[in-house]
Design a protein around this motif. Structure first.
Motif, PDB file in Angstrom:
ATOM      1  N   ALA A 191     -22.963  -1.989  -7.085  1.00  0.00           N
ATOM      2  CA  ALA A 191     -22.259  -2.668  -8.181  1.00  0.00           C
ATOM      3  C   ALA A 191     -20.750  -2.524  -8.030  1.00  0.00           C
ATOM      4  N   ALA A 192     -20.279  -1.351  -7.625  1.00  0.00           N
ATOM      5  CA  ALA A 192     -18.836  -1.139  -7.447  1.00  0.00           C
ATOM      6  C   ALA A 192     -18.294  -2.040  -6.343  1.00  0.00           C
ATOM      7  N   ALA A 193     -19.046  -2.214  -5.264  1.00  0.00           N
ATOM      8  CA  ALA A 193     -18.626  -3.119  -4.194  1.00  0.00           C
ATOM      9  C   ALA A 193     -18.611  -4.560  -4.685  1.00  0.00           C
ATOM     10  N   SER A 194     -19.589  -4.938  -5.480  1.00  0.00           N
ATOM     11  CA  SER A 194     -19.671  -6.287  -6.033  1.00  0.00           C
ATOM     12  C   SER A 194     -18.480  -6.588  -6.937  1.00  0.00           C
ATOM     13  N   VAL A 195     -18.148  -5.648  -7.808  1.00  0.00           N
ATOM     14  CA  VAL A 195     -16.993  -5.821  -8.696  1.00  0.00           C
ATOM     15  C   VAL A 195     -15.723  -5.994  -7.872  1.00  0.00           C
ATOM     16  N   LEU A 196     -15.568  -5.180  -6.853  1.00  0.00           N
ATOM     17  CA  LEU A 196     -14.384  -5.261  -6.002  1.00  0.00           C
ATOM     18  C   LEU A 196     -14.314  -6.620  -5.300  1.00  0.00           C
ATOM     19  N   ALA A 197     -15.445  -7.080  -4.779  1.00  0.00           N
ATOM     20  CA  ALA A 197     -15.473  -8.368  -4.070  1.00  0.00           C
ATOM     21  C   ALA A 197     -15.140  -9.533  -4.999  1.00  0.00           C
ATOM     22  N   GLU A 198     -15.498  -9.400  -6.244  1.00  0.00           N
ATOM     23  CA  GLU A 198     -15.210 -10.453  -7.216  1.00  0.00           C
ATOM     24  C   GLU A 198     -13.759 -10.419  -7.689  1.00  0.00           C
ATOM     25  N   THR A 199     -13.180  -9.236  -7.726  1.00  0.00           N
ATOM     26  CA  THR A 199     -11.849  -9.036  -8.284  1.00  0.00           C
ATOM     27  C   THR A 199     -10.715  -9.216  -7.270  1.00  0.00           C
ATOM     28  N   ALA A 200     -10.936  -8.817  -6.026  1.00  0.00           N
ATOM     29  CA  ALA A 200      -9.858  -8.748  -5.027  1.00  0.00           C
ATOM     30  C   ALA A 200      -9.270 -10.087  -4.589  1.00  0.00           C
ATOM     31  N   PRO A 201     -10.072 -11.146  -4.407  1.00  0.00           N
ATOM     32  CA  PRO A 201      -9.475 -12.391  -3.918  1.00  0.00           C
ATOM     33  C   PRO A 201      -8.347 -12.899  -4.828  1.00  0.00           C
ATOM     34  N   GLY A 202      -7.249 -13.298  -4.174  1.00  0.00           N
ATOM     35  CA  GLY A 202      -6.067 -13.767  -4.898  1.00  0.00           C
ATOM     36  C   GLY A 202      -5.024 -12.690  -5.095  1.00  0.00           C
ATOM     37  N   MET A 203      -5.379 -11.434  -4.875  1.00  0.00           N
ATOM     38  CA  MET A 203      -4.425 -10.338  -5.011  1.00  0.00           C
ATOM     39  C   MET A 203      -3.598 -10.201  -3.739  1.00  0.00           C
ATOM     40  N   THR A 204      -2.371  -9.770  -3.901  1.00  0.00           N
ATOM     41  CA  THR A 204      -1.590  -9.402  -2.725  1.00  0.00           C
ATOM     42  C   THR A 204      -2.122  -8.058  -2.239  1.00  0.00           C
ATOM     43  N   ARG A 205      -1.720  -7.725  -1.029  1.00  0.00           N
ATOM     44  CA  ARG A 205      -2.111  -6.426  -0.476  1.00  0.00           C
ATOM     45  C   ARG A 205      -1.669  -5.292  -1.425  1.00  0.00           C
ATOM     46  N   ALA A 206      -0.430  -5.370  -1.908  1.00  0.00           N
ATOM     47  CA  ALA A 206       0.101  -4.321  -2.793  1.00  0.00           C
ATOM     48  C   ALA A 206      -0.695  -4.236  -4.101  1.00  0.00           C
ATOM     49  N   GLU A 207      -1.065  -5.377  -4.656  1.00  0.00           N
ATOM     50  CA  GLU A 207      -1.845  -5.372  -5.900  1.00  0.00           C
ATOM     51  C   GLU A 207      -3.213  -4.741  -5.689  1.00  0.00           C
ATOM     52  N   LEU A 208      -3.839  -5.029  -4.543  1.00  0.00           N
ATOM     53  CA  LEU A 208      -5.150  -4.428  -4.267  1.00  0.00           C
ATOM     54  C   LEU A 208      -5.019  -2.923  -4.057  1.00  0.00           C
ATOM     55  N   VAL A 209      -3.992  -2.502  -3.351  1.00  0.00           N
ATOM     56  CA  VAL A 209      -3.760  -1.067  -3.160  1.00  0.00           C
ATOM     57  C   VAL A 209      -3.556  -0.377  -4.513  1.00  0.00           C
ATOM     58  N   GLU A 210      -2.797  -1.026  -5.405  1.00  0.00           N
ATOM     59  CA  GLU A 210      -2.571  -0.469  -6.743  1.00  0.00           C
ATOM     60  C   GLU A 210      -3.881  -0.364  -7.525  1.00  0.00           C
ATOM     61  N   MET A 211      -4.715  -1.384  -7.441  1.00  0.00           N
ATOM     62  CA  MET A 211      -5.977  -1.360  -8.166  1.00  0.00           C
ATOM     63  C   MET A 211      -6.901  -0.275  -7.620  1.00  0.00           C
ATOM     64  N   ILE A 212      -6.942  -0.119  -6.297  1.00  0.00           N
ATOM     65  CA  ILE A 212      -7.768   0.937  -5.704  1.00  0.00           C
ATOM     66  C   ILE A 212      -7.286   2.301  -6.184  1.00  0.00           C
ATOM     67  N   GLY A 213      -5.971   2.506  -6.235  1.00  0.00           N
ATOM     68  CA  GLY A 213      -5.424   3.768  -6.732  1.00  0.00           C
ATOM     69  C   GLY A 213      -5.776   4.015  -8.187  1.00  0.00           C
ATOM     70  N   ALA A 214      -5.710   2.981  -9.017  1.00  0.00           N
ATOM     71  CA  ALA A 214      -6.064   3.114 -10.430  1.00  0.00           C
ATOM     72  C   ALA A 214      -7.549   3.437 -10.593  1.00  0.00           C
ATOM     73  N   PHE A 215      -8.387   2.819  -9.755  1.00  0.00           N
ATOM     74  CA  PHE A 215      -9.827   3.093  -9.797  1.00  0.00           C
ATOM     75  C   PHE A 215     -10.099   4.535  -9.388  1.00  0.00           C
ATOM     76  N   ARG A 216      -9.425   4.989  -8.334  1.00  0.00           N
ATOM     77  CA  ARG A 216      -9.577   6.378  -7.868  1.00  0.00           C
ATOM     78  C   ARG A 216      -9.150   7.358  -8.974  1.00  0.00           C
ATOM     79  N   ASP A 217      -8.012   7.087  -9.616  1.00  0.00           N
ATOM     80  CA  ASP A 217      -7.539   7.960 -10.702  1.00  0.00           C
ATOM     81  C   ASP A 217      -8.550   7.996 -11.851  1.00  0.00           C
ATOM     82  N   LEU A 218      -9.103   6.834 -12.191  1.00  0.00           N
ATOM     83  CA  LEU A 218     -10.103   6.769 -13.253  1.00  0.00           C
ATOM     84  C   LEU A 218     -11.319   7.622 -12.910  1.00  0.00           C
ATOM     85  N   LEU A 219     -11.812   7.490 -11.688  1.00  0.00           N
ATOM     86  CA  LEU A 219     -13.023   8.213 -11.300  1.00  0.00           C
ATOM     87  C   LEU A 219     -12.789   9.712 -11.152  1.00  0.00           C
ATOM     88  N   ARG A 220     -11.598  10.103 -10.812  1.00  0.00           N
ATOM     89  CA  ARG A 220     -11.294  11.537 -10.680  1.00  0.00           C
ATOM     90  C   ARG A 220     -10.992  12.200 -12.026  1.00  0.00           C
TER      91      ARG A 220
END
Length: 154
Positions: free
Chosen positions: A79-108
């Motif tokens: 499910a986490a991979a599915s959400v990412l695949a649905e959300t990532a298209p259209g993002m710049t590289r920097a925006e995706l990196v920021e979202m991954i960092g926010a997700f990591r912070d949330l999970l930690r």
């Protein structure tokens, strides 16, 4: 269970069943791509993620055109991979990196961080997973693969 927790659980179950982005897609001609395979030895989940990028005119930052994946594992990792695949298209590289960092912070956070739905979108549904340390790696698996795939995409 609160109404919000119920809604979040529904998002996770829906993505575990319908799996957006499943199946590795070949990059379009002229697009860059990176790929990463990740394995969680604790539970046996594994995933391969391919991130496809297109560069804009001039010096524009590359934009994610597609994130595809294939894997096997628990409903949380899929499910986490599915959400990412649905959300990532259209993002710049920097925006995706920021979202991954926010997700990591949330999970930690072990449940201490309120998810920012503006940044995370449907990935905010995984806030409850942060309270279960053994499941954090499951949720992060595809996201770590995406992060490495971005690095490999150049």
């Amino acid at each position: 269970m609160s109404a919000l927790d119920g809604m979040y659980q529904e998002v996770i179950l829906d993505h575990a069943k319908r799996r957006s982005g499943e199946g590795l897609a070949a990059p379009a001609p002229g697009h860059g791509a990176g790929e990463s395979h990740q394995y969680n030895p604790t539970c046996g989940d594994e995933i391969t993620v391919r991130v496809e990028l297109a560069t804009g005119p001039g010096d524009a930052e590359p934009v994610v055109t597609r994130l595809s994946w294939e894997g096997e594992g628990c409903s949380i990792s899929m499910a986490a991979a599915s959400v990412l695949a649905e959300t990532a298209p259209g993002m710049t590289r920097a925006e995706l990196v920021e979202m991954i960092g926010a997700f990591r912070d949330l999970l930690r956070s072990r449940g201490t961080v309120v998810p920012d739905e503006e940044v995370l979108g449907d990935a905010a549904a995984f806030a409850g997973v942060s309270r279960f340390v053994a499941r954090v790696k499951c949720a992060m698996l595809g996201w770590v693969a995406a992060e490495e795939a971005l690095d490999r995409a150049g």
